[in-house]
Design a protein around this motif. Sequence first.
Motif, PDB file in Angstrom:
ATOM      1  N   GLU A 109      48.679 -13.940  29.854  1.00  0.00           N
ATOM      2  CA  GLU A 109      49.855 -13.732  30.682  1.00  0.00           C
ATOM      3  C   GLU A 109      51.050 -14.467  30.111  1.00  0.00           C
ATOM      4  OE1 GLU A 109      48.984 -14.950  34.585  1.00  0.00           O
ATOM      5  OE2 GLU A 109      47.398 -13.463  34.887  1.00  0.00           O
ATOM      6  N   GLU A 110      52.194 -13.838  30.138  1.00  0.00           N
ATOM      7  CA  GLU A 110      53.418 -14.485  29.677  1.00  0.00           C
ATOM      8  C   GLU A 110      53.950 -15.416  30.755  1.00  0.00           C
ATOM      9  OE1 GLU A 110      56.448 -12.020  28.283  1.00  0.00           O
ATOM     10  OE2 GLU A 110      55.261 -11.152  26.653  1.00  0.00           O
ATOM     11  N   GLU A 111      54.661 -16.471  30.309  1.00  0.00           N
ATOM     12  CA  GLU A 111      55.220 -17.439  31.257  1.00  0.00           C
ATOM     13  C   GLU A 111      56.325 -16.786  32.074  1.00  0.00           C
ATOM     14  OE1 GLU A 111      56.600 -20.678  28.992  1.00  0.00           O
ATOM     15  OE2 GLU A 111      54.661 -21.690  28.951  1.00  0.00           O
ATOM     16  N   SER A 112      56.302 -17.119  33.336  1.00  0.00           N
ATOM     17  CA  SER A 112      57.374 -16.621  34.202  1.00  0.00           C
ATOM     18  C   SER A 112      58.650 -17.412  33.919  1.00  0.00           C
ATOM     19  CB  SER A 112      56.967 -16.800  35.664  1.00  0.00           C
ATOM     20  OG  SER A 112      56.864 -18.171  35.955  1.00  0.00           O
ATOM     21  N   PRO A 113      59.809 -16.860  34.251  1.00  0.00           N
ATOM     22  CA  PRO A 113      61.080 -17.596  34.065  1.00  0.00           C
ATOM     23  C   PRO A 113      61.083 -18.922  34.794  1.00  0.00           C
ATOM     24  CG  PRO A 113      61.505 -15.282  34.539  1.00  0.00           C
ATOM     25  CD  PRO A 113      60.041 -15.495  34.732  1.00  0.00           C
ATOM     26  N   GLU A 114      60.451 -18.970  36.005  1.00  0.00           N
ATOM     27  CA  GLU A 114      60.422 -20.225  36.747  1.00  0.00           C
ATOM     28  C   GLU A 114      59.636 -21.282  35.989  1.00  0.00           C
ATOM     29  OE1 GLU A 114      59.619 -17.307  37.946  1.00  0.00           O
ATOM     30  OE2 GLU A 114      61.350 -16.887  39.254  1.00  0.00           O
ATOM     31  N   GLU A 115      58.504 -20.806  35.387  1.00  0.00           N
ATOM     32  CA  GLU A 115      57.675 -21.763  34.634  1.00  0.00           C
ATOM     33  C   GLU A 115      58.420 -22.281  33.414  1.00  0.00           C
ATOM     34  OE1 GLU A 115      54.217 -23.962  33.856  1.00  0.00           O
ATOM     35  OE2 GLU A 115      54.922 -22.861  35.617  1.00  0.00           O
ATOM     36  N   LYS A 116      59.132 -21.368  32.713  1.00  0.00           N
ATOM     37  CA  LYS A 116      59.927 -21.800  31.552  1.00  0.00           C
ATOM     38  C   LYS A 116      60.993 -22.788  31.965  1.00  0.00           C
ATOM     39  CE  LYS A 116      59.333 -17.737  28.627  1.00  0.00           C
ATOM     40  NZ  LYS A 116      60.006 -16.586  28.020  1.00  0.00           N
ATOM     41  N   ALA A 117      61.669 -22.498  33.096  1.00  0.00           N
ATOM     42  CA  ALA A 117      62.730 -23.389  33.568  1.00  0.00           C
ATOM     43  C   ALA A 117      62.155 -24.751  33.922  1.00  0.00           C
ATOM     44  CB  ALA A 117      63.433 -22.780  34.779  1.00  0.00           C
ATOM     45  N   ARG A 118      60.962 -24.745  34.520  1.00  0.00           N
ATOM     46  CA  ARG A 118      60.346 -26.023  34.905  1.00  0.00           C
ATOM     47  C   ARG A 118      60.024 -26.853  33.668  1.00  0.00           C
ATOM     48  NH1 ARG A 118      55.591 -28.201  35.466  1.00  0.00           N
ATOM     49  NH2 ARG A 118      54.483 -26.376  34.716  1.00  0.00           N
ATOM     50  N   LYS A 119      59.486 -26.168  32.612  1.00  0.00           N
ATOM     51  CA  LYS A 119      59.167 -26.906  31.390  1.00  0.00           C
ATOM     52  C   LYS A 119      60.429 -27.431  30.719  1.00  0.00           C
ATOM     53  CE  LYS A 119      54.721 -24.875  30.207  1.00  0.00           C
ATOM     54  NZ  LYS A 119      53.967 -24.130  29.210  1.00  0.00           N
ATOM     55  N   GLU A 120      61.475 -26.619  30.729  1.00  0.00           N
ATOM     56  CA  GLU A 120      62.746 -27.060  30.130  1.00  0.00           C
ATOM     57  C   GLU A 120      63.270 -28.283  30.866  1.00  0.00           C
ATOM     58  OE1 GLU A 120      65.969 -27.133  27.612  1.00  0.00           O
ATOM     59  OE2 GLU A 120      64.082 -25.994  27.475  1.00  0.00           O
ATOM     60  N   MET A 121      63.145 -28.280  32.190  1.00  0.00           N
ATOM     61  CA  MET A 121      63.600 -29.413  32.984  1.00  0.00           C
ATOM     62  C   MET A 121      62.797 -30.654  32.635  1.00  0.00           C
ATOM     63  SD  MET A 121      65.738 -30.474  35.120  1.00  0.00           S
ATOM     64  CE  MET A 121      66.398 -28.990  35.879  1.00  0.00           C
ATOM     65  N   ASN A 122      61.499 -30.483  32.420  1.00  0.00           N
ATOM     66  CA  ASN A 122      60.671 -31.624  32.052  1.00  0.00           C
ATOM     67  C   ASN A 122      61.126 -32.226  30.730  1.00  0.00           C
ATOM     68  OD1 ASN A 122      59.183 -31.492  34.338  1.00  0.00           O
ATOM     69  ND2 ASN A 122      57.556 -30.254  33.440  1.00  0.00           N
ATOM     70  N   ARG A 123      61.501 -31.370  29.766  1.00  0.00           N
ATOM     71  CA  ARG A 123      61.977 -31.875  28.469  1.00  0.00           C
ATOM     72  C   ARG A 123      63.275 -32.649  28.646  1.00  0.00           C
ATOM     73  NH1 ARG A 123      59.545 -27.212  26.178  1.00  0.00           N
ATOM     74  NH2 ARG A 123      61.309 -25.908  26.756  1.00  0.00           N
ATOM     75  N   ARG A 124      64.165 -32.125  29.468  1.00  0.00           N
ATOM     76  CA  ARG A 124      65.436 -32.819  29.699  1.00  0.00           C
ATOM     77  C   ARG A 124      65.209 -34.156  30.377  1.00  0.00           C
ATOM     78  NH1 ARG A 124      69.252 -27.922  31.934  1.00  0.00           N
ATOM     79  NH2 ARG A 124      69.429 -26.781  29.987  1.00  0.00           N
ATOM     80  N   GLU A 125      64.310 -34.154  31.354  1.00  0.00           N
ATOM     81  CA  GLU A 125      64.026 -35.422  32.037  1.00  0.00           C
ATOM     82  C   GLU A 125      63.457 -36.434  31.061  1.00  0.00           C
ATOM     83  OE1 GLU A 125      61.455 -34.529  35.220  1.00  0.00           O
ATOM     84  OE2 GLU A 125      63.013 -33.629  36.465  1.00  0.00           O
ATOM     85  N   PHE A 126      62.570 -35.954  30.187  1.00  0.00           N
ATOM     86  CA  PHE A 126      61.976 -36.875  29.216  1.00  0.00           C
ATOM     87  C   PHE A 126      63.048 -37.477  28.304  1.00  0.00           C
ATOM     88  CE2 PHE A 126      60.440 -37.445  24.877  1.00  0.00           C
ATOM     89  CZ  PHE A 126      59.500 -38.438  25.093  1.00  0.00           C
ATOM     90  N   LEU A 127      63.976 -36.617  27.820  1.00  0.00           N
ATOM     91  CA  LEU A 127      65.041 -37.118  26.939  1.00  0.00           C
ATOM     92  C   LEU A 127      65.937 -38.106  27.685  1.00  0.00           C
ATOM     93  CD1 LEU A 127      66.005 -33.891  25.002  1.00  0.00           C
ATOM     94  CD2 LEU A 127      64.811 -35.888  24.128  1.00  0.00           C
ATOM     95  N   THR A 128      66.223 -37.785  28.956  1.00  0.00           N
ATOM     96  CA  THR A 128      67.059 -38.704  29.742  1.00  0.00           C
ATOM     97  C   THR A 128      66.397 -40.063  29.881  1.00  0.00           C
ATOM     98  OG1 THR A 128      67.940 -36.831  30.984  1.00  0.00           O
ATOM     99  CG2 THR A 128      68.200 -39.018  31.957  1.00  0.00           C
ATOM    100  N   TYR A 129      65.102 -40.043  30.219  1.00  0.00           N
ATOM    101  CA  TYR A 129      64.393 -41.316  30.369  1.00  0.00           C
ATOM    102  C   TYR A 129      64.309 -42.051  29.031  1.00  0.00           C
ATOM    103  CZ  TYR A 129      63.022 -39.739  35.010  1.00  0.00           C
ATOM    104  OH  TYR A 129      63.036 -39.327  36.297  1.00  0.00           O
ATOM    105  N   ALA A 130      64.113 -41.293  27.948  1.00  0.00           N
ATOM    106  CA  ALA A 130      64.008 -41.941  26.627  1.00  0.00           C
ATOM    107  C   ALA A 130      65.312 -42.634  26.256  1.00  0.00           C
ATOM    108  CB  ALA A 130      63.637 -40.902  25.570  1.00  0.00           C
ATOM    109  N   TRP A 131      66.441 -41.940  26.503  1.00  0.00           N
ATOM    110  CA  TRP A 131      67.742 -42.555  26.212  1.00  0.00           C
ATOM    111  C   TRP A 131      67.968 -43.780  27.075  1.00  0.00           C
ATOM    112  CZ3 TRP A 131      70.608 -42.271  22.171  1.00  0.00           C
ATOM    113  CH2 TRP A 131      70.627 -41.123  21.398  1.00  0.00           C
TER     114      TRP A 131
END
Length: 278
Positions: A109-131
Motif C-alpha cells: 500500500e502506498e502512504e497516504s498524504p496524512e502519513e507523509k505529512a506526519r513523517k515530514e513533521m517528525n523530521r522537522r521536529e527532530f531538526l528543531t530539537y537538534a538545533w
Amino acid sequence: MADKLADLSPEERAQRVAEMKAKMQSAAKKAKTETPEGEPAAVAAAPAAASVKASAAPAPVAAEKDVVVAAPVREEVKTATNGHAGNGAAASAEVAGAATVVYSAPVIEEESPEEKARKEMNRREFLTYAWGAALGLLLLEGGVATFFFMYPRFRAGEFGGVFFVGPESSLPASDAVPVPYTDGKFWLVTTEAQEPRALYMVCTHLGCLYKWAPSNFRFECPCHGSKFSHDGYYIEGPAPRSLDMFEITIENGEVAVNTGRRIVGEPAADSPARVVPA
Ligand code: FES
C-alpha cells in the motif's frame, strides 16, 4: 481435463502433470522475455498462473487459495519481476496432483498524504530539537569557559594570589630596610608618607632581579645599572619607569598583598627621585 486426469493411473497422471509443468515453464519464460523493460511482470505472469489454475484443478475457484483432492505429485511454479517478489509481480502456483494452491502476490500500500505529512513533521521536529540542543550546548560551553576565566587561579600564599603579611603594626618603618617576600616576589616597604608598598622584585627595564644596596640605601639592578629609591621611584639608568607595585589592602588591621594585581610604575620622567644628568 480434470475428468481425464481422474481416469488416469497415478503414473500417467504424474507424467501428464510433468508435461504441463514443462509447458507452463516454457510459457512463463516466453512471457518474461516478451515483457518490456520496467513493465511489471505480473502482467506476463498472470496468464501462466491462471493457466495452471484452470488446467490442473477441477475444484471450485477461490479468491486467494484453491485446494482440491490430494495426489502424490507435487510441483511449484514461481514468477517474479527482476528476480524479486515485490511490486505485486509474484505469482506462485503449487500443484499437488489434483490439488492446486494459488497464492496471490502481496499488495504494497502506498502512504497516504496524512502519513507523509506526519513523517515530514517528525523530521522537522527532530531538526528543531537538534538545533536547540546544539545551541544550548554552545551556550553551556561559553558559560563554563567564562566561569573558569573569571575564577581565581591562584590560592592565598601562591604568587598570583593574596599574601597576608601580618598586622599593620608589623610593617617596616619608613627608614627601615625593605623586607623581602620571595614567594610573593615583592619587597615590603613604607614610604616617608607612611604608605605601605609592595614593590615587584623585577626590574622595569628588561626584567632582571634588582638587589637592595644597603650602602646606598636604594635598589640597584646588576644587569644595566638602573637605580631605584627605597620606596621604588626611578633614580637613573635605562629603566623606563619606577618599580611596579602590588595592590595592598588593610582589613581589620591585617595587611594583605594581592600579587594578582600589579600597579605599573609611573614614567621615569615623572619620578620625584629622578637624577637629571648635568
Ligand atoms: Fe635592570 Fe636592565 S634589567 S637595568
